[in-house]
Design a protein around this motif. Structure first.
Motif, short mmCIF file in Angstrom:
data_model
loop_
_atom_site.label_atom_id
_atom_site.label_comp_id
_atom_site.label_asym_id
_atom_site.label_seq_id
_atom_site.Cartn_x
_atom_site.Cartn_y
_atom_site.Cartn_z
N GLN A 71 0.82 -1.18 -0.03
CA GLN A 71 0.11 -0.05 0.04
C GLN A 71 0.87 1.30 -0.01
OE1 GLN A 71 -2.97 0.11 3.33
NE2 GLN A 71 -4.64 0.96 1.93
N VAL A 72 2.22 1.20 0.40
CA VAL A 72 3.03 2.21 0.27
C VAL A 72 2.84 2.90 -1.06
CG1 VAL A 72 5.24 1.14 -0.42
CG2 VAL A 72 5.55 2.93 0.97
N ARG A 73 2.81 2.17 -2.31
CA ARG A 73 2.60 2.69 -3.50
C ARG A 73 1.64 3.75 -3.77
NH1 ARG A 73 7.31 0.75 -5.56
NH2 ARG A 73 7.43 -1.70 -5.26
N PHE A 83 13.16 -0.06 1.50
CA PHE A 83 11.62 0.06 2.04
C PHE A 83 11.29 -1.49 2.29
CE2 PHE A 83 7.17 -0.22 2.23
CZ PHE A 83 6.97 0.59 3.46
N PHE A 84 11.43 -2.29 1.33
CA PHE A 84 10.79 -3.54 1.37
C PHE A 84 11.73 -4.50 1.81
CE2 PHE A 84 9.02 -1.30 -2.30
CZ PHE A 84 7.47 -1.32 -2.02
N LEU A 85 12.98 -4.26 1.99
CA LEU A 85 13.71 -5.49 2.96
C LEU A 85 13.50 -4.97 4.46
CD1 LEU A 85 17.52 -4.70 1.58
CD2 LEU A 85 16.29 -6.71 1.67
N MET A 91 7.79 -5.11 9.18
CA MET A 91 6.35 -4.83 9.16
C MET A 91 5.41 -5.95 9.14
SD MET A 91 6.90 -1.77 6.40
CE MET A 91 7.92 -0.51 6.70
N PRO A 92 4.28 -5.91 9.90
CA PRO A 92 3.94 -5.09 10.87
C PRO A 92 4.92 -4.73 11.99
CG PRO A 92 2.66 -6.87 11.07
CD PRO A 92 3.56 -7.26 10.18
N GLY A 93 5.02 -3.30 12.37
CA GLY A 93 5.90 -3.17 13.49
C GLY A 93 6.08 -1.66 13.65
N ALA A 94 7.11 -1.38 14.77
CA ALA A 94 6.94 -0.22 15.23
C ALA A 94 7.98 0.76 14.65
CB ALA A 94 7.40 -0.12 16.74
N LEU A 95 8.10 0.55 13.46
CA LEU A 95 8.99 1.22 12.23
C LEU A 95 8.39 2.15 11.47
CD1 LEU A 95 11.92 1.93 11.43
CD2 LEU A 95 11.75 -0.15 9.71
N ALA A 202 20.54 -1.48 11.36
CA ALA A 202 21.87 -1.41 10.78
C ALA A 202 22.09 -3.05 10.27
CB ALA A 202 22.98 -1.09 11.75
N GLU A 203 21.64 -3.92 10.95
CA GLU A 203 21.64 -5.20 10.40
C GLU A 203 21.10 -5.56 9.16
OE1 GLU A 203 20.54 -8.81 12.81
OE2 GLU A 203 21.42 -7.76 14.47
N VAL A 204 19.97 -4.94 8.86
CA VAL A 204 19.45 -4.93 7.57
C VAL A 204 20.16 -3.84 6.54
CG1 VAL A 204 17.44 -4.36 6.32
CG2 VAL A 204 17.32 -5.59 8.70
#
Ligand code: AMP
Ligand code: MG
Length: 329
Positions: A71-73, A83-85, A91-95, A202-204
């Protein structure tokens, strides 16, 4: 106009919430971080009501809540692969991720800026509401500058008469606002720390700037305001012994102080007034806003524990230092 404010179990109130959002009205919805005050993100007139209800300055942008990463699109353009990484992991989550804004999002959502903040909340009622109505532009559902709400009752205490429907799904599991990560700068930058920590990101992503907060003030006007402040004098204590010393001094002056600490210091805090933050750092994060709201109702000086570690401890301290207006004892 005063509205009649009702708290309704999320499951029961969902149909009504969907129709209110479609009509351009406000709804308070539960998320895992804090409760949100939502409006249809594509409807500028509806979003304006959020600022009026909270008494929030118009130059403080809102987060757009979505029901799925795709839905970001509808919300953003030139969405980078990062973003997708991040979506796969958090996601879902506190980011919350800041991206270039789509023309479909009115400027009232972004405080006039060309970037938009997007988040997929980890609450099934929130996501169902969004999927059945529209992406929801929302800040925390508190009166502007007060402590964020982690229960439906906190929302009611702040916004009674300003909003019709509060969907109740119990206390929030995380307890502080989401991490805000800017993906529009050269290096991904954390604008607001939260439960998804710099170390985890940072891990991602490889590299993440933690200094974004200072560097990106123009991009995130939210940061120049004093947020999260209780209604009574609040100080952060460097240590449990300095807290106890300050407490006893306040008591001698005829004040009614309270310690907001975890239970692990009971041998030092003894029988002094205490609102407990639980035992672990996660407990502290989940309980901190509720504890501050309880403390401000009963006492006139709040002395709150500081956490010293990295990760979520640093995120929680970001809020506590603001609550204390930088006062440390
Ligand atoms: P809140 O203040 O917790 O009620 O939720 C909204 C917050 O999200 C703002 O105060 C900002 O910190 C952040 N935010 C929203 N939009 C943007 C944006 N375009 N750029 C940076 N931060 C944003
Ligand atoms: Mg807020």
């Amino acid at each position: 106009m005063e509205l009649e404010t009702r708290i309704v179990k999320a499951e029961k109130g969902l149909d009504e919430a969907v129709s209110l959002i479609k009509k351009g009205e406000l709804v308070v919805f539960p998320t895992e971080t804090v409760y949100g005050l939502g409006a249809d993100a594509f409807n500028g007139k509806a979003v304006e009501k959020i600022f009026a209800a909270k008494g929030r300055p118009q130059d403080n942008p809102l987060i757009v809540h979505i029901a799925s990463p795709e839905q970001v699109r509808d919300i953003a353009v030139d969405v980078p692969s990062e973003f997708f990484l991040l979506a796969q992991k958090f996601m879902p989550g506190a980011l919350t991720v800041v991206l270039p804004k789509s023309d479909k999002i009115p400027f009232v959502v972004t405080a006039g800026g060309n970037t938009v903040a997007v988040r997929m909340p980890d609450n099934k009622y929130a996501r169902e509401l969004i999927a059945r109505s529209a992406p929801l532009a929302a800040p925390s559902a508190n009166r502007s500058k007060h402590v964020s709400p982690t229960t439906a009752q906190h929302v009611y205490d702040d916004l009674k008469g300003e909003v019709g429907l509060i969907l109740d799904d119990g206390p929030c599991g995380v307890g502080i606002e989401s991490t805000v990560l800017d993906l529009t700068s050269e290096m991904p930058a954390i604008l607001r720390p939260g439960a998804v920590t710099a170390e985890m990101l940072a891990e991602v992503l490889g590299e993440v700037s933690l200094h974004g907060k200072e560097l990106k003030i123009a991009k995130s006007p939210g940061m120049k305001y004093e947020h999260y402040a209780p209604k009574v004098t609040t100080v952060a204590a460097e240590s449990v012994s300095s807290a106890v010393e300050y407490y006893d001094g306040m008591l001698a002056e005829g004040k009614h102080p309270v310690l907001v600490f975890r239970d692990i210091y009971r041998d030092v805090t003894q029988d002094r007034n205490l609102v407990s933050l639980g035992v672990t750092a996660e407990d502290y994060m989940r309980n901190v806003y509720s504890a501050l709201r309880t403390a401000e109702k009963l006492y006139d000086v709040i002395i709150i524990e500081t956490l010293k570690g990295a990760g979520i401890e640093r995120s929680v301290m970001n809020r506590v230092v603001k609550a204390a207006g930088g006062k440390i004892v």
